[in-house]
Design a protein around this motif. Structure first.
Motif, PDB file in Angstrom:
ATOM      1  N   ASN A  99       1.059  -1.182  -0.011  1.00  0.00           N
ATOM      2  CA  ASN A  99       0.307  -0.036  -0.227  1.00  0.00           C
ATOM      3  C   ASN A  99       0.865   1.160   0.102  1.00  0.00           C
ATOM      4  OD1 ASN A  99      -2.750  -0.638  -0.152  1.00  0.00           O
ATOM      5  ND2 ASN A  99      -2.730  -1.414   1.777  1.00  0.00           N
ATOM      6  N   ASN A 100       1.752   1.752  -1.388  1.00  0.00           N
ATOM      7  CA  ASN A 100       2.667   2.882  -1.514  1.00  0.00           C
ATOM      8  C   ASN A 100       1.441   3.680  -1.601  1.00  0.00           C
ATOM      9  OD1 ASN A 100       5.422   3.802  -1.975  1.00  0.00           O
ATOM     10  ND2 ASN A 100       4.133   3.267  -4.285  1.00  0.00           N
ATOM     11  N   ALA A 101       0.880   3.749  -1.980  1.00  0.00           N
ATOM     12  CA  ALA A 101       0.653   5.077  -3.023  1.00  0.00           C
ATOM     13  C   ALA A 101      -0.215   6.118  -1.459  1.00  0.00           C
ATOM     14  CB  ALA A 101      -0.934   4.833  -3.616  1.00  0.00           C
ATOM     15  N   SER A 146       1.204 -10.938   2.970  1.00  0.00           N
ATOM     16  CA  SER A 146       2.090  -9.788   3.443  1.00  0.00           C
ATOM     17  C   SER A 146       1.392  -9.231   3.340  1.00  0.00           C
ATOM     18  CB  SER A 146       3.413 -10.004   3.443  1.00  0.00           C
ATOM     19  OG  SER A 146       4.148  -8.951   3.242  1.00  0.00           O
ATOM     20  N   ILE A 147       0.558  -7.804   3.952  1.00  0.00           N
ATOM     21  CA  ILE A 147      -0.016  -6.314   3.223  1.00  0.00           C
ATOM     22  C   ILE A 147       1.554  -5.380   4.226  1.00  0.00           C
ATOM     23  CG2 ILE A 147      -1.410  -5.210   4.185  1.00  0.00           C
ATOM     24  CD1 ILE A 147      -3.223  -7.092   4.096  1.00  0.00           C
ATOM     25  N   ILE A 148       2.031  -4.358   2.938  1.00  0.00           N
ATOM     26  CA  ILE A 148       2.503  -4.057   3.753  1.00  0.00           C
ATOM     27  C   ILE A 148       2.251  -2.631   3.939  1.00  0.00           C
ATOM     28  CG2 ILE A 148       4.998  -3.154   3.397  1.00  0.00           C
ATOM     29  CD1 ILE A 148       6.104  -6.076   2.138  1.00  0.00           C
ATOM     30  N   ASN A 149       1.699  -1.587   4.862  1.00  0.00           N
ATOM     31  CA  ASN A 149       1.194  -0.864   5.020  1.00  0.00           C
ATOM     32  C   ASN A 149       1.905   0.466   4.765  1.00  0.00           C
ATOM     33  OD1 ASN A 149      -1.432  -1.335   4.814  1.00  0.00           O
ATOM     34  ND2 ASN A 149      -1.499  -2.056   6.995  1.00  0.00           N
ATOM     35  N   PHE A 150       2.871   1.742   3.736  1.00  0.00           N
ATOM     36  CA  PHE A 150       3.501   2.572   3.905  1.00  0.00           C
ATOM     37  C   PHE A 150       3.144   4.066   4.887  1.00  0.00           C
ATOM     38  CE2 PHE A 150       5.224  -0.530   0.626  1.00  0.00           C
ATOM     39  CZ  PHE A 150       5.799   0.494   0.416  1.00  0.00           C
ATOM     40  N   GLY A 151       3.856   3.861   5.928  1.00  0.00           N
ATOM     41  CA  GLY A 151       3.879   4.976   6.968  1.00  0.00           C
ATOM     42  C   GLY A 151       4.845   6.089   6.750  1.00  0.00           C
ATOM     43  N   SER A 152       5.330   6.787   7.855  1.00  0.00           N
ATOM     44  CA  SER A 152       5.496   8.173   7.514  1.00  0.00           C
ATOM     45  C   SER A 152       6.082   8.488   9.248  1.00  0.00           C
ATOM     46  CB  SER A 152       5.402   9.260   6.636  1.00  0.00           C
ATOM     47  OG  SER A 152       6.237  10.078   6.779  1.00  0.00           O
ATOM     48  N   ILE A 153       7.750   9.109   8.529  1.00  0.00           N
ATOM     49  CA  ILE A 153       8.426   9.376  10.396  1.00  0.00           C
ATOM     50  C   ILE A 153       8.143  10.995  10.378  1.00  0.00           C
ATOM     51  CG2 ILE A 153      10.589   8.011  10.223  1.00  0.00           C
ATOM     52  CD1 ILE A 153      12.053  10.724   9.575  1.00  0.00           C
ATOM     53  N   SER A 154       7.099  11.637   9.454  1.00  0.00           N
ATOM     54  CA  SER A 154       6.700  13.249   9.368  1.00  0.00           C
ATOM     55  C   SER A 154       5.967  13.153  10.510  1.00  0.00           C
ATOM     56  CB  SER A 154       5.843  13.283   8.032  1.00  0.00           C
ATOM     57  OG  SER A 154       4.932  12.519   8.163  1.00  0.00           O
ATOM     58  N   LYS A 169      -1.117   9.394   8.234  1.00  0.00           N
ATOM     59  CA  LYS A 169       0.407   8.480   7.801  1.00  0.00           C
ATOM     60  C   LYS A 169       0.258   8.133   9.443  1.00  0.00           C
ATOM     61  CE  LYS A 169       1.912   7.851   3.870  1.00  0.00           C
ATOM     62  NZ  LYS A 169       1.877   6.909   3.414  1.00  0.00           N
ATOM     63  N   ALA A 170      -0.167   9.008  10.720  1.00  0.00           N
ATOM     64  CA  ALA A 170       0.136   7.965  12.270  1.00  0.00           C
ATOM     65  C   ALA A 170      -1.271   7.231  12.148  1.00  0.00           C
ATOM     66  CB  ALA A 170      -0.250   9.715  12.336  1.00  0.00           C
ATOM     67  N   ALA A 171      -2.258   7.062  11.300  1.00  0.00           N
ATOM     68  CA  ALA A 171      -3.482   6.940  11.296  1.00  0.00           C
ATOM     69  C   ALA A 171      -2.864   5.044  10.674  1.00  0.00           C
ATOM     70  CB  ALA A 171      -4.262   6.949  10.911  1.00  0.00           C
ATOM     71  N   ILE A 172      -1.831   4.785   9.761  1.00  0.00           N
ATOM     72  CA  ILE A 172      -1.700   4.270   9.250  1.00  0.00           C
ATOM     73  C   ILE A 172      -1.317   2.825  10.159  1.00  0.00           C
ATOM     74  CG2 ILE A 172      -0.007   2.853   7.646  1.00  0.00           C
ATOM     75  CD1 ILE A 172      -1.828   4.220   6.336  1.00  0.00           C
ATOM     76  N   GLN A 173      -0.515   3.457  11.550  1.00  0.00           N
ATOM     77  CA  GLN A 173      -0.206   2.224  12.319  1.00  0.00           C
ATOM     78  C   GLN A 173      -0.886   1.981  13.254  1.00  0.00           C
ATOM     79  OE1 GLN A 173       3.379   4.819  12.661  1.00  0.00           O
ATOM     80  NE2 GLN A 173       3.741   2.965  13.743  1.00  0.00           N
TER      81      GLN A 173
END
Length: 258
Positions: A99-101, A146-154, A169-173
């Motif tokens: 899930n990169n978009a 395997s599902i790989i969700n993309f987050g961010s350190i922002s 991006k915080a909600a992704i986790q």
């Protein structure tokens, strides 16, 4: 020249990548194709997606699988579901989802409208859930995936100027942890891959000025450019059987910044 791992378990594995036409996504498509995976990717940018698919196909031998591209707006859930159906027919049942978009548009708090907020969460958060929903039956039937969700350190860095992006991006986790619990009984692993500031063409063109370079040098423990390949190498591991007992986790690739 560095040598990187090859993962036998990725050979002929059906992999779906969202936002795969440019940037990190394009590198993911290239790296998974090199591993011998059966790659399908979706992006709104039809011209770039078609060009990437043609470029990679031209470098493959007759017995290698060429990546399959489909243009679609992932914020349109009906279009997303239709794209998954069409790509499934081309690459087979999906057992790896990346899930990169995403879209990291900047906007000051005072300027954000409800429409902008909803559009940001639609691409950065909502599409990740509904892409997972669209492939989970494939993974259940296969006995795992395997599902790989993309987050961010922002959001970890308390970055300002983009509250809709950092919120999503915080909600992704949270999304990752809930999906990992619900799908774990079926052998499906769900993790968050959390990139730092990756030096894609878009980032360099729009945001990486001298002040940004100074921030990177101060923030990262390893003061070298973070490239899309660094993110892809972690994604390969998380997609392969080598990470069989890794789930509900955050894998940060940021040179030590966060």
């Amino acid at each position: 020249m560095s040598s990187f791992a090859r993962y036998p378990s990725l050979q002929n594995r059906s992999v779906l990548i969202t936002g795969g036409a440019t940037g990190i996504g394009a590198t993911l498509v290239e790296q998974f194709t090199r591993q011998g995976a059966r790659v399908g990717f979706v992006d709104l940018d039809a011209a770039s997606g078609e060009a990437l698919a043609a470029k990679l196909a031209a470098g493959l031998s007759a017995d290698q699988f060429a990546p399959q591209f489909l243009a679609a707006d992932l914020t349109d859930i009906a279009a997303l579901r239709a794209a998954v159906e069409r790509l499934r027919a081309a690459i087979g049942p999906v057992t790896v989802l990346l899930n990169n978009a995403a879209n990291d548009k900047r906007q000051a708090i005072e300027q954000i409208s409800p429409e902008f907020w909803d559009a940001s969460l639609a691409v950065n958060l909502r599409s990740q859930f509904f892409a997972a929903q669209a492939v989970m039956a494939d993974m259940r039937a296969a006995g795992g995936g395997s599902i790989i969700n993309f987050g961010s350190i922002s959001w970890m860095l308390k970055q300002g100027g983009m509250p809709a992006y950092t919120t999503s991006k915080a909600a992704i986790q949270g999304l990752t942890r809930s999906l990992a619990r619900d799908l774990g009984a079926h052998g499906v692993r769900v993790n968050t891959l959390v990139p730092g500031w990756v030096m894609t063409e878009k980032q360099i063109k729009l945001w990486v000025d001298e002040a940004a370079k100074a921030d990177i040098a101060k923030g990262q423990c390893i003061n070298k450019p973070l490239e899309a390949e660094h993110i892809a190498h972690m994604a390969l591991f998380l997609a392969a059987d080598d990470s069989a007992m890794c789930t509900a986790q955050d894998f940060i690739v940021d040179g030590g910044w966060a």
